[in-house]
Design an enzyme around this catalytic site. Structure first.
Site, PDB file in Angstrom:
ATOM      1  N   GLU A  47      38.711  36.617  42.648  1.00  0.00           N
ATOM      2  CA  GLU A  47      38.539  35.518  43.583  1.00  0.00           C
ATOM      3  C   GLU A  47      38.557  34.231  42.755  1.00  0.00           C
ATOM      4  OE1 GLU A  47      34.978  35.605  45.978  1.00  0.00           O
ATOM      5  OE2 GLU A  47      35.519  33.693  46.905  1.00  0.00           O
ATOM      6  N   ARG A 272      30.522  48.708  36.350  1.00  0.00           N
ATOM      7  CA  ARG A 272      30.707  47.363  35.804  1.00  0.00           C
ATOM      8  C   ARG A 272      30.316  47.346  34.344  1.00  0.00           C
ATOM      9  NH1 ARG A 272      30.728  43.634  40.110  1.00  0.00           N
ATOM     10  NH2 ARG A 272      30.415  41.782  38.870  1.00  0.00           N
ATOM     11  N   LYS A 282      29.403  34.969  38.145  1.00  0.00           N
ATOM     12  CA  LYS A 282      30.036  33.652  38.162  1.00  0.00           C
ATOM     13  C   LYS A 282      29.063  32.591  38.692  1.00  0.00           C
ATOM     14  CE  LYS A 282      33.833  35.383  40.108  1.00  0.00           C
ATOM     15  NZ  LYS A 282      35.159  35.586  40.684  1.00  0.00           N
TER      16      LYS A 282
HETATM   17  P1  ATP Z   1      30.930  38.185  39.598  1.00  0.00           P
HETATM   18  O1  ATP Z   1      30.021  39.168  40.298  1.00  0.00           O
HETATM   19  O2  ATP Z   1      30.774  38.131  38.131  1.00  0.00           O
HETATM   20  O3  ATP Z   1      30.888  36.840  40.209  1.00  0.00           O
HETATM   21  P2  ATP Z   1      33.094  39.199  41.097  1.00  0.00           P
HETATM   22  O4  ATP Z   1      33.056  40.668  41.218  1.00  0.00           O
HETATM   23  O5  ATP Z   1      32.649  38.387  42.239  1.00  0.00           O
HETATM   24  O6  ATP Z   1      32.380  38.786  39.767  1.00  0.00           O
HETATM   25  P3  ATP Z   1      35.904  38.952  41.360  1.00  0.00           P
HETATM   26  O7  ATP Z   1      36.708  37.758  41.065  1.00  0.00           O
HETATM   27  O8  ATP Z   1      35.743  39.358  42.757  1.00  0.00           O
HETATM   28  O9  ATP Z   1      34.514  38.697  40.677  1.00  0.00           O
HETATM   29  O10 ATP Z   1      36.364  40.178  40.467  1.00  0.00           O
HETATM   30  C1  ATP Z   1      37.682  40.571  40.262  1.00  0.00           C
HETATM   31  C2  ATP Z   1      37.687  41.985  39.762  1.00  0.00           C
HETATM   32  O11 ATP Z   1      36.944  42.096  38.547  1.00  0.00           O
HETATM   33  C3  ATP Z   1      37.059  42.934  40.755  1.00  0.00           C
HETATM   34  O12 ATP Z   1      37.862  44.078  40.880  1.00  0.00           O
HETATM   35  C4  ATP Z   1      35.729  43.265  40.134  1.00  0.00           C
HETATM   36  O13 ATP Z   1      35.323  44.551  40.496  1.00  0.00           O
HETATM   37  C5  ATP Z   1      36.017  43.134  38.631  1.00  0.00           C
HETATM   38  N1  ATP Z   1      34.804  42.813  37.892  1.00  0.00           N
HETATM   39  C6  ATP Z   1      33.998  41.748  38.080  1.00  0.00           C
HETATM   40  N2  ATP Z   1      32.931  41.801  37.251  1.00  0.00           N
HETATM   41  C7  ATP Z   1      33.079  42.927  36.519  1.00  0.00           C
HETATM   42  C8  ATP Z   1      32.314  43.547  35.478  1.00  0.00           C
HETATM   43  N3  ATP Z   1      31.166  43.017  35.033  1.00  0.00           N
HETATM   44  N4  ATP Z   1      32.766  44.703  34.948  1.00  0.00           N
HETATM   45  C9  ATP Z   1      33.921  45.247  35.377  1.00  0.00           C
HETATM   46  N5  ATP Z   1      34.692  44.721  36.345  1.00  0.00           N
HETATM   47  C10 ATP Z   1      34.287  43.575  36.915  1.00  0.00           C
HETATM   48 MG    MG Z   2      33.659  39.047  44.135  1.00  0.00          MG
END
Ligand code: ATP
Ligand code: MG
Length: 573
Positions: A47, A272, A282
């Site tokens: 995102e 994760r 984020k």
């Molecule tokens: P955050 O929780 O850090 O804000 P998010 O999951 O909202 O991250 P996205 O931009 O939606 O961030 O993530 C894009 C991809 O990266 C998704 O498939 C998510 O599952 C993966 N991802 C995000 N954080 C992690 C992590 N700590 N370890 C592995 N994969 C991750």
């Molecule tokens: Mg997300």
């Protein structure tokens, strides 16, 4: 102490005997003839509401890595369904960071927002099938009526609207006839389902807000569960890889696609990446930036990819680290020292060695001819002879590090002290004869003698010295700024803070020390930005991506030569 995840290194897809569970699923699909190897298609769907961090690197390595191993393709898709928080600045940084990590997406960058018309069409289809309805309840009413884990939800009074009425209202929602929050489109599933996600989840909300790509074209925006499976389906994704928190959403992912005449990808979840001494969400990273605890998203103390890059991390070290942590279904915390060690191993092979004095103490070599400078040979990287040698100047005045001199040396101190002899790296033996002080009584200069017979570092008479120290010749030295970075948090779990406080209270007040009077051997000042080097005996450093200029050098400490935190932690036990 938290549980440290230690997993064996992944094998490649072809070694199916002991590959991880995702590759095992892909292998099965190929063997059964469901897909051909080259048809494997994955996607990385960030995102664009922040910069990518080391956790995303794990997802990137898995998504792009698996597709590449099978000869398939991986898409980059911006999951831009939330107009309020998203921005083109983030889109650009995401593309740059993925390229830097060494991956290439197939075709153009894709945007979920490009599929809004298609999604709308499919929503109409669900309404026609009696599987979705327009609800006039407020967000609060919907929340309350959803029930709890132990209590079934209550049906909305609008749940049984006719298909015609729903079609009419939904179209008018799209046309902007209703204010924000006045109506939503919901799936009609089961208000008593034990999985709360199944209790008539919201598919669309009204939001009169311009979108960074589609502008004012839409005032209804799809919710994640409805949108994501469709995005995957439209792109022909075969295996939709995501993190464990989406496991409970999978039945819904499948439910939405089931009645539609579309391709159905398989969602597979993995754990994760979490790191000690690190916050990863984020939202929290944005707070660090907005409250100016760091200089920006790319501050070298941030776990963002642009921060790690600026710190001096190599893409190789990050990829090796992700591979070492493995792919599992167990949520654990990985020790950040594992990441740092991957970096040290990589830099040990790659980084050329140089001489740099961070806290200079002047030394005059009284028996060295005035106005003479000679050029000594120095090996660039003992680990990698191909990196060759270079010439370094030597003369009557040099600088050594304050820390390499003690007027009263403690036991086992083998560096310089009055009357003691040390070896100057690549140079001569040096003996301290006298100590000069300034008006305040501080040591400001050492008077030393050298042994001309020891050029290159060995004595013909066979006498030994225990210590070797680094130094820089004064007249050719270049003054530099060096930023010593350390961990941003001083607590293993930054979220674990005293009552009423949050992760901010765990910030390490000593995470940055700026030294502005450092002296470098001249070759260092000529390096371009983002050069990764070792300052001998000091650590690994990287010339700053933005602030470093030839002649006005700025270096960031990437990582110390050894894990000093391991020692600190041992002491605290
Ligand atoms: P955050 O929780 O850090 O804000 P998010 O999951 O909202 O991250 P996205 O931009 O939606 O961030 O993530 C894009 C991809 O990266 C998704 O498939 C998510 O599952 C993966 N991802 C995000 N954080 C992690 C992590 N700590 N370890 C592995 N994969 C991750
Ligand atoms: Mg997300």
């Amino acid at each position: 102490m938290s549980e440290i995840e230690e997993k064996p290194v992944n094998s490649t897809a072809s070694e199916s005997a002991n590959c991880d569970f995702i590759r095992a699923i892909v292998n099965t699909d190929i063997r059964s003839g469901k897909y051909r190897s080259e048809d494997i298609r994955t996607r990385f769907p960030p995102e664009p509401n922040g910069y990518l961090h080391i956790g995303h690197a794990k997802a990137i390595c898995i998504d792009f890595g698996i597709a590449a191993e099978y000869g398939g393709k991986c898409n980059l898709r911006m999951d831009d369904t939330n107009p309020g928080k998203e921005d083109v600045e983030y889109v650009e940084s995401i593309e740059e960071d993925i390229r830097w990590l060494g991956y290439h997406w197939d075709g153009p960058v894709r945007f979920a927002s490009d599929y809004f018309p298609k999604m709308y069409e499919y929503a109409v289809l669900l309404i026609q099938k009696g599987l979705a309805y327009v609800d006039d309840q407020t967000a609060e009413e919907i929340r309350v009526n959803r029930g709890t884990l132990t209590e079934a939800g209550k049906s909305s009074p609008w749940r049984d609207r006719s298909v015609e009425e729903n079609l009419d209202l939904f179209e008018r929602m799209k046309n902007g006839e209703f204010p924000d929050g006045s109506k939503v489109l919901r799936a009609k599933i089961d208000m008593a389902s034990p999985n709360v996600n199944f209790r008539d989840p919201v598919m669309y909300r009204i939001l009169h807000m311009p979108h960074h790509r589609s502008g004012d074209q839409w005032c209804i925006y799809p919710m994640y569960d409805w949108a994501h499976g469709l995005e995957d389906s439209i792109e022909g994704i075969t295996h939709s890889l995501c993190t464990l928190e989406f496991e409970i959403h999978r039945p819904l992912y499948e439910w939405f696609l089931q009645p539609l005449p579309v391709h159905r990808p398989q969602q597979i979840e993995f754990s994760r990446l979490n790191l000690t001494y690190t916050v990863m969400s984020k939202r929290k990273l944005l707070r660090l930036v907005q409250e100016k605890h760091v200089s920006g998203w790319d501050d070298p103390r941030m776990p963002t990819l642009c921060g790690l890059r600026r710190r001096g991390y190599t893409p190789e070290a990050i990829r090796t680290f992700v591979q070492q942590t493995g792919i599992t279904k167990f949520n654990g915390i990985t020790d950040v020292a594992v990441l740092e060690n991957c970096l040290r191993e990589d830099l040990n092979k790659a980084a050329s060695r140089y001489l740099a004095v961070l806290r200079p103490l002047k030394v005059t070599i009284t028996n060295y001819p005035e106005d003479q400078v000679e050029w000594l040979d120095a090996v660039n990287n003992p680990e990698c002879p191909e990196q060759g040698t270079r010439k370094i100047p030597f003369g009557r005045e040099i600088f050594i590090d304050e820390d390499d001199f003690r007027e009263v040396p403690p036991p086992k101190y083998f560096r310089l002290a009055p009357g003691k002899e040390v070896r100057l790296r690549w140079g001569y033996f040096l003996t301290c004869q006298d100590v000069l002080r300034d008006a305040d009584g501080h040591i400001c200069e050492l008077l030393c003698t050298y042994d001309p017979a020891t050029r290159g570092g060995n004595a013909p008479d066979g006498r030994k010295v225990k210590g070797t120290i680094h130094w820089v010749e004064a007249s050719h030295a270049v003054t530099a700024t060096v930023r010593l970075y350390d961990r941003l948090f001083n607590s293993e779990n930054p979220d674990d803070s005293p009552d009423g406080q949050d992760f901010i209270s765990n910030l390490n007040p000593d995470s940055l020390t700026v030294l502005s009077n450092c002296r470098l051997e001249p070759a260092l000042a000529e390096l371009p930005p983002e050069s990764r080097v070792q300052f001998e005996r000091v650590g690994y450093f990287c010339s700053d991506r933005y602030d470093h200029q030839p002649g006005k050098p700025v270096f960031n400490r990437t990582v110390s030569l050894k894990d000093t935190w391991a020692k600190i932690e041992k002491k605290q036990l």
